[in-house]
Design a protein around this motif. Structure first.
Motif, PDB file in Angstrom:
ATOM      1  N   GLY A 213       0.830  -1.200   0.000  1.00 42.85           N
ATOM      2  CA  GLY A 213       0.000   0.000   0.000  1.00 42.85           C
ATOM      3  C   GLY A 213       0.863   1.248   0.000  1.00 42.85           C
ATOM      4  O   GLY A 213       2.063   1.191  -0.290  1.00 42.85           O
ATOM      5  N   PRO A 214       0.290   2.406   0.318  1.00 39.16           N
ATOM      6  CA  PRO A 214       1.052   3.666   0.265  1.00 39.16           C
ATOM      7  C   PRO A 214       2.352   3.631   1.050  1.00 39.16           C
ATOM      8  O   PRO A 214       3.393   4.078   0.566  1.00 39.16           O
ATOM      9  N   ALA A 215       2.329   3.114   2.283  1.00 42.68           N
ATOM     10  CA  ALA A 215       3.552   3.060   3.095  1.00 42.68           C
ATOM     11  C   ALA A 215       4.551   2.074   2.529  1.00 42.68           C
ATOM     12  O   ALA A 215       5.754   2.355   2.438  1.00 42.68           O
ATOM     13  N   GLY A 216       4.058   0.905   2.130  1.00 42.50           N
ATOM     14  CA  GLY A 216       4.935  -0.134   1.602  1.00 42.50           C
ATOM     15  C   GLY A 216       5.613   0.250   0.304  1.00 42.50           C
ATOM     16  O   GLY A 216       6.820   0.030   0.125  1.00 42.50           O
ATOM     17  N   ARG A 217       4.850   0.837  -0.601  1.00 40.84           N
ATOM     18  CA  ARG A 217       5.438   1.195  -1.901  1.00 40.84           C
ATOM     19  C   ARG A 217       6.522   2.258  -1.747  1.00 40.84           C
ATOM     20  O   ARG A 217       7.566   2.190  -2.381  1.00 40.84           O
ATOM     21  N   ARG A 218       6.271   3.265  -0.887  1.00 43.00           N
ATOM     22  CA  ARG A 218       7.258   4.323  -0.707  1.00 43.00           C
ATOM     23  C   ARG A 218       8.508   3.798  -0.004  1.00 43.00           C
ATOM     24  O   ARG A 218       9.629   4.191  -0.332  1.00 43.00           O
ATOM     25  N   ALA A 219       8.315   2.923   0.969  1.00 39.59           N
ATOM     26  CA  ALA A 219       9.474   2.345   1.660  1.00 39.59           C
ATOM     27  C   ALA A 219      10.311   1.524   0.691  1.00 39.59           C
ATOM     28  O   ALA A 219      11.548   1.606   0.687  1.00 39.59           O
ATOM     29  N   ALA A 220       9.659   0.723  -0.157  1.00 38.71           N
ATOM     30  CA  ALA A 220      10.368  -0.136  -1.102  1.00 38.71           C
ATOM     31  C   ALA A 220      11.149   0.680  -2.130  1.00 38.71           C
ATOM     32  O   ALA A 220      12.329   0.410  -2.401  1.00 38.71           O
ATOM     33  N   VAL A 221      10.485   1.665  -2.706  1.00 40.45           N
ATOM     34  CA  VAL A 221      11.141   2.477  -3.736  1.00 40.45           C
ATOM     35  C   VAL A 221      12.292   3.277  -3.140  1.00 40.45           C
ATOM     36  O   VAL A 221      13.364   3.402  -3.749  1.00 40.45           O
ATOM     37  N   GLN A 222      12.095   3.821  -1.922  1.00 44.48           N
ATOM     38  CA  GLN A 222      13.172   4.572  -1.292  1.00 44.48           C
ATOM     39  C   GLN A 222      14.366   3.668  -1.012  1.00 44.48           C
ATOM     40  O   GLN A 222      15.518   4.056  -1.240  1.00 44.48           O
ATOM     41  N   GLY A 223      14.110   2.454  -0.539  1.00 44.58           N
ATOM     42  CA  GLY A 223      15.198   1.509  -0.315  1.00 44.58           C
ATOM     43  C   GLY A 223      15.941   1.186  -1.597  1.00 44.58           C
ATOM     44  O   GLY A 223      17.180   1.115  -1.622  1.00 44.58           O
ATOM     45  N   ALA A 224      15.189   1.008  -2.686  1.00 41.53           N
ATOM     46  CA  ALA A 224      15.814   0.706  -3.978  1.00 41.53           C
ATOM     47  C   ALA A 224      16.661   1.875  -4.471  1.00 41.53           C
ATOM     48  O   ALA A 224      17.714   1.678  -5.080  1.00 41.53           O
ATOM     49  N   LYS A 225      16.212   3.088  -4.206  1.00 47.90           N
ATOM     50  CA  LYS A 225      16.972   4.261  -4.647  1.00 47.90           C
ATOM     51  C   LYS A 225      18.275   4.408  -3.859  1.00 47.90           C
ATOM     52  O   LYS A 225      19.185   5.108  -4.296  1.00 47.90           O
TER      53      LYS A 225
ATOM     54  N   ARG B 240      16.768  -5.820   7.221  1.00 43.50           N
ATOM     55  CA  ARG B 240      15.774  -4.879   7.738  1.00 43.50           C
ATOM     56  C   ARG B 240      14.405  -5.196   7.139  1.00 43.50           C
ATOM     57  O   ARG B 240      14.311  -5.693   6.018  1.00 43.50           O
ATOM     58  N   PHE B 241      13.365  -4.863   7.912  1.00 47.79           N
ATOM     59  CA  PHE B 241      11.988  -5.083   7.470  1.00 47.79           C
ATOM     60  C   PHE B 241      11.164  -3.823   7.715  1.00 47.79           C
ATOM     61  O   PHE B 241      11.406  -3.076   8.664  1.00 47.79           O
ATOM     62  N   VAL B 242      10.172  -3.628   6.847  1.00 45.37           N
ATOM     63  CA  VAL B 242       9.145  -2.617   7.079  1.00 45.37           C
ATOM     64  C   VAL B 242       7.797  -3.317   7.007  1.00 45.37           C
ATOM     65  O   VAL B 242       7.462  -3.935   5.981  1.00 45.37           O
ATOM     66  N   ILE B 243       7.043  -3.264   8.084  1.00 46.16           N
ATOM     67  CA  ILE B 243       5.702  -3.838   8.121  1.00 46.16           C
ATOM     68  C   ILE B 243       4.714  -2.758   7.693  1.00 46.16           C
ATOM     69  O   ILE B 243       4.603  -1.713   8.330  1.00 46.16           O
ATOM     70  N   ALA B 244       4.007  -3.012   6.605  1.00 46.39           N
ATOM     71  CA  ALA B 244       3.040  -2.043   6.073  1.00 46.39           C
ATOM     72  C   ALA B 244       1.803  -2.797   5.587  1.00 46.39           C
ATOM     73  O   ALA B 244       1.356  -2.625   4.459  1.00 46.39           O
TER      74      ALA B 244
ATOM     75  N   PRO C  47      14.849  -3.720  16.839  1.00 45.42           N
ATOM     76  CA  PRO C  47      15.619  -2.659  16.167  1.00 45.42           C
ATOM     77  C   PRO C  47      15.654  -2.700  14.650  1.00 45.42           C
ATOM     78  O   PRO C  47      15.731  -1.642  14.015  1.00 45.42           O
ATOM     79  N   ASN C  48      15.615  -3.883  14.045  1.00 47.58           N
ATOM     80  CA  ASN C  48      15.730  -3.946  12.584  1.00 47.58           C
ATOM     81  C   ASN C  48      14.371  -4.002  11.886  1.00 47.58           C
ATOM     82  O   ASN C  48      14.300  -4.167  10.671  1.00 47.58           O
ATOM     83  N   ILE C  49      13.283  -3.865  12.656  1.00 43.97           N
ATOM     84  CA  ILE C  49      11.936  -3.932  12.082  1.00 43.97           C
ATOM     85  C   ILE C  49      11.237  -2.592  12.294  1.00 43.97           C
ATOM     86  O   ILE C  49      11.176  -2.076  13.408  1.00 43.97           O
ATOM     87  N   TYR C  50      10.713  -2.059  11.199  1.00 46.05           N
ATOM     88  CA  TYR C  50       9.982  -0.798  11.221  1.00 46.05           C
ATOM     89  C   TYR C  50       8.536  -1.064  10.806  1.00 46.05           C
ATOM     90  O   TYR C  50       8.231  -2.091  10.196  1.00 46.05           O
ATOM     91  N   ALA C  51       7.660  -0.151  11.123  1.00 50.59           N
ATOM     92  CA  ALA C  51       6.259  -0.278  10.716  1.00 50.59           C
ATOM     93  C   ALA C  51       5.733   1.099  10.343  1.00 50.59           C
ATOM     94  O   ALA C  51       6.113   2.113  10.941  1.00 50.59           O
ATOM     95  N   ALA C  52       4.861   1.150   9.351  1.00 45.12           N
ATOM     96  CA  ALA C  52       4.339   2.431   8.873  1.00 45.12           C
ATOM     97  C   ALA C  52       2.967   2.230   8.256  1.00 45.12           C
ATOM     98  O   ALA C  52       2.584   1.125   7.880  1.00 45.12           O
ATOM     99  N   GLY C  53       2.223   3.331   8.162  1.00 44.37           N
ATOM    100  CA  GLY C  53       0.901   3.274   7.551  1.00 44.37           C
ATOM    101  C   GLY C  53      -0.205   3.035   8.561  1.00 44.37           C
ATOM    102  O   GLY C  53      -0.047   3.241   9.767  1.00 44.37           O
ATOM    103  N   ASP C  54      -1.330   2.558   8.064  1.00 41.32           N
ATOM    104  CA  ASP C  54      -2.507   2.363   8.909  1.00 41.32           C
ATOM    105  C   ASP C  54      -2.262   1.397  10.054  1.00 41.32           C
ATOM    106  O   ASP C  54      -2.939   1.466  11.087  1.00 41.32           O
TER     107      ASP C  54
END
Length: 500
Positions: free
Chosen positions: A30-42, A157-161, A321-328
């Motif tokens: 979703g919005p949080a996941g897509r932005r996190a993924a693209v930013q990581g790729a950049k 690292r992980f982002v939960i979205a 520490p290595n897990i982040y979460a964002a969005g709803d």
């Protein structure tokens, strides 16, 4: 690296079963996941996005933000809502509007949104996999794909979205046809004559007002004594008045004991012993984080009673520490706009890259009919903080653009500090509110004052002219003080011109 779905490709799946290593794994697109993924790729990192839905986009694209706003626009266009100020309440662009009419535009829009997102992932080298992720450890997940195949993947690292899903209590007899949640309402096969919405949440209010624009008899049942408690009360009162003027029935302090579908329709039982009838019931009393199958316990993490994950509000880092979460999934404000920024900021912090702090003031948009949008402090909050203040109000019918558009309702309210003259909040209900709010947002975050609006010129005729009118309204009530320079001379002249 080209974007591809790992599950379903034999060779890639065989390799994945042995365990793939990534720099970042994002769970949810979703919005949080897509932005996190693209930013990581950049940042030049190898990124994997795990999405349990059939297509990327998450709740925002498939059942939430985009579908509901598309449905709103379709209803306003086909019903001729925006032209009724000139041609009367009976005016319609299409006389017989059916469920097929509403869903056709929806499917076209969703396909386009998915194509854009898939292309964005592809050009940034983000890999995707369709399946449900479950943590095996703080550095590894097991992914169960649609066909039952299982793969493992590890990352630093992980982002939960993962977003949210509708809250479905046991006392509501959901049947997917007549008693629906906010996801199922998008698959309706017929438009009801009578709709009862349980819960005056943002989602409930949006759908209630949208269906009301189709001249459907709508009833809202809300257990508390009002709707949208975070919205300025004057704004909320105006909105309630508008709904009631259109025939929407609002029952506050009404707790629902149960709802069931019968042969003749739906029956809603209230705790005070009443039984209410409807052709269709929409239950919209909250969302829960989609975290129950993530295996958070393996990472010493836990969600609250509503499935939400606690994070550091500045970095979006969880207790692991290595897990982040964002969005709803982390709770309020649960907006697509704020979720996007949260995802990007989380990715920056995850890799130790510079990131700005989340903004103190951001616009909140409610895509009801009419729209509501707000930024900064409400009048109630200003009072609680003991700040001397003054308000200015402009009604859209006072503007030439409002006359041209046939607007009979809608207004803008601006709040200024009486001491510093700084803008403290902007609150709008009416046509174009979610677009207009950004002018106020910019001035607020730049610590601008009343004088900006008084001294500057706005395009004419526009609804944005309401900023000038509201500012002058506040200026007339402001304590007089000694002033010099352009501001002192401009304000009275502007008042005279406006009066003329």
């Amino acid at each position: 690296m080209a974007n591809r779905e790992i599950c379903g490709e034999g060779q890639a799946l065989s390799k994945a079963r042995r365990g793939c290593e990534y720099d970042l794994i994002v769970i949810g697109s979703g919005p949080a996941g897509r932005r996190a993924a693209v930013q990581g790729a950049k940042f030049g990192k190898r990124v994997l996005v795990v999405e349990r839905g059939r297509r990327v986009g998450g709740v925002s694209v498939h059942t939430g933000t985009i579908p509901s706003k598309t449905l709103r626009e379709t209803v306003l266009n086909l019903s001729g809502w925006r032209e009724r100020g000139f041609y009367g309440r009976a005016y319609r662009v299409k006389q017989d509007i059916g469920a097929t009419d509403l869903l056709k535009r929806l499917h076209i829009t969703l396909d386009h949104e998915v194509e854009i997102l898939e292309h964005q992932f592809a050009r940034n080298g983000v890999e995707t996999v369709r399946g449900a992720a479950k943590f095996l450890s703080p550095n590894a997940v097991e992914i169960t794909c649609e066909g039952g195949a299982v793969m493992t993947a590890s990352a630093e690292r992980f982002v939960i979205a993962v977003g949210t899903r509708p809250y479905r209590p046991a006392h509501i007899g959901f049947d997917g046809r007549r008693i629906l949640d906010s996801d199922e309402i998008l698959d309706l096969t017929a438009i009801p004559r009578r709709l009862t919405v349980i819960g005056a949440s943002v989602i409930g209010v949006e759908y209630a007002s949208i269906f009301s624009a189709l001249d459907i008899k709508v009833t809202i049942l809300e257990p508390t004594d009002g709707l949208l408690p975070f919205v300025d009360r004057e704004l909320a009162d105006e909105f309630v008045h508008d709904l009631r003027d259109r025939g929407v029935i609002l029952r506050f302090g009404c707790k629902v004991k149960g709802a069931r579908a019968e042969a003749s329709g739906c029956v809603i039982e209230t705790e005070n012993g009443r039984e209410l009838g409807a052709d269709m019931v929409l239950f919209a009393a909250g969302l829960v984080g989609a975290t129950e199958f993530l295996g958070l316990e393996t990472c010493d993490l836990a969600a609250d009673s509503r499935g939400r994950i606690t994070v550091d509000p500045k970095t979006f880092q969880t207790a692991c520490p290595n897990i982040y979460a964002a969005g709803d999934v982390i709770g309020f404000p649960s907006l697509a706009s704020t979720s996007m920024e949260q995802g990007r900021i989380a990715a920056c912090h995850a890799f130790g890259e510079p990131a700005q702090a989340p903004p103190e003031f951001f616009p909140y948009g409610i895509y009801s009919v009419p729209e509501i949008s707000t930024v900064g402090m409400t009048e109630e909050e200003v009072r609680q903080r003991g700040i001397p203040y003054e308000c200015g109000v402009a009604r859209f019918r006072e503007t030439s653009r409002g006359h041209i558009m046939g607007l009979s309702s809608g207004f803008m309210k601006m709040i200024f500090s009486a001491k510093t003259r700084r803008l403290l909040g902007v609150h709008i209900v009416g046509e174009g509110a979610t677009e207009l709010i950004h002018i106020g947002q910019a001035v607020l975050n730049l610590q601008g004052t009343l004088d900006y609006f008084v001294e500057n010129t706005f395009n004419f005729p526009t609804l944005a002219e309401a900023y000038k009118i509201a500012a002058l309204d506040a200026w007339n009530r402001m304590p007089r003080r000694e002033a010099s320079g352009r501001a002192a001379k401009t304000a009275p002249e502007a008042v005279q011109r406006q009066a003329g």
